[in-house]
Design a protein around this motif. Sequence first.
Motif, PDB file in Angstrom:
ATOM      1  N   SER A  42       6.997 -77.964  12.787  1.00  0.00           N
ATOM      2  CA  SER A  42       6.770 -77.168  14.108  1.00  0.00           C
ATOM      3  C   SER A  42       8.078 -76.774  14.374  1.00  0.00           C
ATOM      4  O   SER A  42       8.352 -76.169  15.549  1.00  0.00           O
ATOM      5  CB  SER A  42       6.341 -78.135  15.139  1.00  0.00           C
ATOM      6  N   ASN A  44       9.002 -72.242  14.058  1.00  0.00           N
ATOM      7  CA  ASN A  44       8.795 -70.876  14.669  1.00  0.00           C
ATOM      8  C   ASN A  44      10.308 -70.549  15.321  1.00  0.00           C
ATOM      9  O   ASN A  44      10.386 -69.446  16.066  1.00  0.00           O
ATOM     10  CB  ASN A  44       7.777 -71.187  15.917  1.00  0.00           C
ATOM     11  N   ARG A  45      11.283 -71.246  15.157  1.00  0.00           N
ATOM     12  CA  ARG A  45      12.658 -70.875  15.859  1.00  0.00           C
ATOM     13  C   ARG A  45      13.756 -71.037  14.801  1.00  0.00           C
ATOM     14  O   ARG A  45      14.816 -70.612  15.043  1.00  0.00           O
ATOM     15  CB  ARG A  45      12.653 -71.537  17.045  1.00  0.00           C
ATOM     16  N   GLY A  94      12.003 -74.515  26.796  1.00  0.00           N
ATOM     17  CA  GLY A  94      11.109 -73.426  27.242  1.00  0.00           C
ATOM     18  C   GLY A  94      12.002 -72.063  27.468  1.00  0.00           C
ATOM     19  O   GLY A  94      13.046 -71.762  26.632  1.00  0.00           O
ATOM     20  N   TYR A  95      11.893 -71.312  28.540  1.00  0.00           N
ATOM     21  CA  TYR A  95      12.770 -70.265  28.852  1.00  0.00           C
ATOM     22  C   TYR A  95      14.045 -70.550  29.168  1.00  0.00           C
ATOM     23  O   TYR A  95      14.745 -69.714  29.515  1.00  0.00           O
ATOM     24  CB  TYR A  95      12.103 -69.441  29.818  1.00  0.00           C
ATOM     25  N   ILE A 102       6.159 -83.344  24.441  1.00  0.00           N
ATOM     26  CA  ILE A 102       6.670 -82.239  23.849  1.00  0.00           C
ATOM     27  C   ILE A 102       7.172 -81.211  24.928  1.00  0.00           C
ATOM     28  O   ILE A 102       6.612 -80.888  25.747  1.00  0.00           O
ATOM     29  CB  ILE A 102       5.376 -81.731  23.004  1.00  0.00           C
ATOM     30  N   PRO A 155       8.295 -77.404  25.135  1.00  0.00           N
ATOM     31  CA  PRO A 155       8.508 -76.211  24.358  1.00  0.00           C
ATOM     32  C   PRO A 155       9.556 -75.587  24.180  1.00  0.00           C
ATOM     33  O   PRO A 155      10.599 -75.941  24.762  1.00  0.00           O
ATOM     34  CB  PRO A 155       7.674 -75.207  25.614  1.00  0.00           C
ATOM     35  N   ALA A 156       9.549 -75.141  23.072  1.00  0.00           N
ATOM     36  CA  ALA A 156      10.792 -74.420  22.448  1.00  0.00           C
ATOM     37  C   ALA A 156      10.987 -73.055  21.743  1.00  0.00           C
ATOM     38  O   ALA A 156       9.543 -72.694  21.165  1.00  0.00           O
ATOM     39  CB  ALA A 156      11.582 -75.334  21.493  1.00  0.00           C
ATOM     40  N   ILE A 157      11.513 -72.149  22.243  1.00  0.00           N
ATOM     41  CA  ILE A 157      11.433 -70.868  21.537  1.00  0.00           C
ATOM     42  C   ILE A 157      12.519 -70.446  21.038  1.00  0.00           C
ATOM     43  O   ILE A 157      13.615 -70.707  21.392  1.00  0.00           O
ATOM     44  CB  ILE A 157      10.812 -69.847  22.784  1.00  0.00           C
ATOM     45  N   ALA A 158      12.622 -69.384  20.150  1.00  0.00           N
ATOM     46  CA  ALA A 158      13.691 -68.916  19.334  1.00  0.00           C
ATOM     47  C   ALA A 158      14.773 -68.154  20.410  1.00  0.00           C
ATOM     48  O   ALA A 158      15.845 -68.270  20.298  1.00  0.00           O
ATOM     49  CB  ALA A 158      13.237 -67.795  18.478  1.00  0.00           C
ATOM     50  N   THR A 159      14.166 -67.266  21.110  1.00  0.00           N
ATOM     51  CA  THR A 159      14.759 -66.482  22.326  1.00  0.00           C
ATOM     52  C   THR A 159      15.919 -67.208  22.765  1.00  0.00           C
ATOM     53  O   THR A 159      17.212 -66.860  23.004  1.00  0.00           O
ATOM     54  CB  THR A 159      14.065 -65.587  22.945  1.00  0.00           C
ATOM     55  N   THR A 160      15.317 -68.278  23.532  1.00  0.00           N
ATOM     56  CA  THR A 160      16.328 -69.214  24.451  1.00  0.00           C
ATOM     57  C   THR A 160      17.455 -69.649  23.621  1.00  0.00           C
ATOM     58  O   THR A 160      18.556 -69.731  23.891  1.00  0.00           O
ATOM     59  CB  THR A 160      15.497 -70.084  25.076  1.00  0.00           C
ATOM     60  N   ASP A 210      12.383 -81.099  20.500  1.00  0.00           N
ATOM     61  CA  ASP A 210      11.177 -80.739  19.685  1.00  0.00           C
ATOM     62  C   ASP A 210      10.046 -82.179  19.607  1.00  0.00           C
ATOM     63  O   ASP A 210       9.048 -82.066  19.455  1.00  0.00           O
ATOM     64  CB  ASP A 210      11.712 -80.682  18.306  1.00  0.00           C
ATOM     65  N   ASP A 211      10.871 -83.102  19.808  1.00  0.00           N
ATOM     66  CA  ASP A 211      10.334 -84.309  19.105  1.00  0.00           C
ATOM     67  C   ASP A 211       9.781 -85.520  20.278  1.00  0.00           C
ATOM     68  O   ASP A 211      10.259 -85.327  21.595  1.00  0.00           O
ATOM     69  CB  ASP A 211      11.049 -85.160  18.301  1.00  0.00           C
TER      70      ASP A 211
END
Lengths: 342, 740
Positions: free
Chosen positions: B71, B74-75, B178-179, B451, B453-458, B695-696
Amino acid sequence: MVQRAHSHDDVYDRQIRLWGADAQKRMMSARVLYINLTGVTCEIMKNLVLAGIAAVVCDDRPYPEAVREMPCFFFHAEEMEKAMLPESNEGAEPDAKKAKRVPASVASVIQPKVDELNPLLSGRNSIEERALASLSDDYFSQFDAIVASRLTVPEAKRISSSLQKADVGKLFIVTDTFGFDGCAQLDFGNSHTYRRELGKDKFSDLLNIEPYISMVDMLDVPLAGVKSRWDKEVPRTLVLHRLLMDYWGYCKNGKNNQMRKFASFSDEWLSTNNLTTVGESFDLTHMTEIADHPEMSPVSAVLGGILGNEVIKSLTGKGEPANNIMLFNGLDGSCRSFLLNA
Amino acid sequence: MTVDAESTYPPCPPILRGMRAALGPALLAEILHSRILLIGSGGIGCELLKNLALSGFRHVEVVDLDTIDVSNLNRQFLFRSHHVGMPKCVVASEAALRMVPPPPPTTPTTPIQDDATTAKATYMPHHGNVFDNARFNVPYFQKFAIVLNALDNVAARRRVNRLCLAANVPLIEAGTAGYLGQVTVIDRPSNTECYECQPKPTQKVYPICTIRSTPSQPVHCIVWAKELYKLCFGPKVEDSMLYEDEESLRAERDGQGDGDGDEKKNDDGGRTTTRSDMSKGEEEAGGGGGSTYMDAIRDLRSLIGVDSSPYSSPSQPSAVRSKAREALTALFSTEIVKQIGMDRYKTADRVPVPISPGVDWVDAIPPTTREGYTPTDVWSPADCVSEIASCLVEVAENALTPDPTSPLPEFDKDDDVAMRFVTAASNLRSYVFGIEPIQSLYDAKGMAGNIIPAIATTNAIVAGLQVLQMFHVLRAQLDVKSGGGEGGKLKECCRYIYCLRDKTRKGYLLQPTSLPDPNPDCFVCRNASVSLVLNTHEWTLDMFLRRIIKKELGFAEPTIMIGEDIVYEEGEDIDPSEYVANLAKKMTNLPGGGAGHGSVLRIEDFTQDLEVEVSVSHRDRWIIDDEGEAKVDDREEIEKFEIGGKKPTVSKENDSVDAKSNGNVANSAASSNEGEARTEDTNDSDDEIELIEGDDGPKLDGIDDSRMYADSKEESKKRTLVDQSGNGTKKAKMTVDDSV
């Protein structure tokens, strides 16, 4: 642990929990066109490819010359410098030896690296090695978004008007970074609609971009008269971006790219555009260096993250789009959207 | 591009020409020299390593104890699927090192450069825990010009914060969820706020009776289901909150009756608490005394091999299914009927409806093996029963393998059986109590695993901002070195920057604000004293040491003193047996006059250069707020304390600017609710988002965590920002569970 093929749901779990399965589905069926790679467009591409959005790279410039100064993890400095050998010193006696190498386009060199970044996109990424000028007008409307760097104003206008003809409501971004600054001009398309986020899983009704100004119209706005509620005059970063777009276009078209120095080009440009007073705040010695060596890694990273989010907004229709200029100042870390209106 | 420009400077790798143009050659040289310490090589860490390498940094050390999970892919873009299971810092350092430009070539005009710029670049991974004081201590931190945090948990952030304060090294801190995200710079000489100047949200602790008897939210059922997992599969059955024996049942009945209808004045500000009517009727109830489900659970544990040797004969699936039905009937019918009989729900909005699993339910094909199954499906009660039965059958079959991997002794959200079991059990309970919505496995995983959320952009944004802040810090250090004044000026150039989802009124998505001043009451950077309320007759020194000194205050090697008497100390040269006798003593019975009401303890920790005074107050009656109702606090003694002192405390939900606590009302609500009063800045002009890259699931180490659960409701608030205070300054108040 047994090695197994990792599924979409496993790899994308942490982002699906943010934007939902329907948004992820839309993203996975989308393709974004990247015209001319720079630090910032590579960062956008990295973010979006990781998120599951296929990439088409259009860059016919020669590798490694065109990207030697580009701070981007796809191309390693050491490899590029090796590819430049056997010249003894950079810049010296170039022409004869360069001719021996098989010319490779930036697009063809980056292709395997993009594929490797996210194997789940296997077979969906591609490249376009034809020159931008040779592509037909309807070429551009097949993509779900277009992200471009180092475009001249005429190039940007041409892409914009071909998108308007098709009226597909797709995002077109023209972005560059220079020194600590970065700027993006965004056209989400006339028919683009979105929903504002009102809370978890709560959205507004469909909204249109208001007011909508096409890229063609944005590029035609005389900057000298631009104001906003918060800005007494046109933001300096936007002026710089437009000046540099014209300067880089001038260098690209001129047979000898050092015919005229940036300082004299800039003086003339500022006075033609009635922006002499804005230009007084520029440190021209500093700007001369930056105009010729504009990119820094962290500036690309920040703006690339911000603009990656804008592309995701446009693909999913979720979240309020930045209408229509994004201004980043790396000195204080601020980034804001600004409405450029006639 | 220009030959002319090149000749005016020493040679520079082409990729760094943009850096030189923007920063100048002197600062670029400083960058090539500096030694940088990076803590964490996950989402933010990967982005940082890329930026550092492409900016020319040549000497970086990376500490991380984590390994790569699918997981992350993705980033955390330096990792590929074939790296899953490998140490993050090793893979990330290698990848980053390949991006570092080769050293500039020497030329006749600059034949020699100093070693630091021409030496081979080193990106050195340390696969280890930053809490390891033998490796990562103050002298180690002092080797670096800057420390970068890219962490996903509060405990490690606190540790790094203290080491940086002690070593006088600037720390650039960042977090995302997240964002949203933020970046800040912590520098003691510059008089900035430290990481611990503001309280961090901690995990929510639920009253036991809410979990055992009166759930009202999905999360209560998830917590219960995790306890049931422990009861069925844990190494010690009595570790579960659901464990019952004669003694615990009697204690529960007696406890409910104790102090009935009483009113009591508390000793902290005179607020009055009243017992709710809720427990009044319970004395006369009581039932037969035996547990309704423990016998069936014990039988089940032996049948599926949890309590028996792994090589005993296999259990027939039909026997497991039949016993599963018996246990589920006990849990979801007999026990519920008993609770109703005890008048537990006389005043409740709704009375639970028992569910008796049919014979065909346990034999049915479970939902996860049906065709067309997706993790977002919502199961019926019968589905839940067949899923639980199939989990138990699987465990029984698995028990015969020499090294059973399932079930894991502890609940793990990434373990398939554990997640299916908990989802099904939680939903069955939600059906019984009429709690909505019923959770899909996907939703239950988010809640049970906490959990974020986590994204590459932030991550890319905050890491880029961190490196831009580094340039300012290095410039300031360079100025000091070249005689341009003293240090401590980082407030002039560095900023606290918020990354927002919705733009502010002036259009900002990245909003810089000045670095805040320290909180004068901060016990970490201001050596302020801490006030502590607990029952000094019940607490032992051991409880105080584990729960307060180590867990709450984050001491690593504490020395505890009362007056001139050392009552406890630990560390390399100290014989632990010397203080064993003291650990068992109640606080009031300690040497040096004891630590009773009004006493002051002094705690020192030389590994973190930390010392603090703790003022102790005694309280023996504890009331807990349960969804607005005041009840006798039925949690373990070790959860009953208040810490923080005069400062106002965080209100319960902490989700809006209006919830700012400014007096006794919020204070009492918070402290009685959480059992751990946390403090909050009263300065309304400050903006605060505290986020984490996460993440975890919760990583709770040591101490008794059995009563600690994250409140996943907070998840829903992540994107809800209170915006636009009117002057362009972002008002963002949010709570993110900081415990991952």
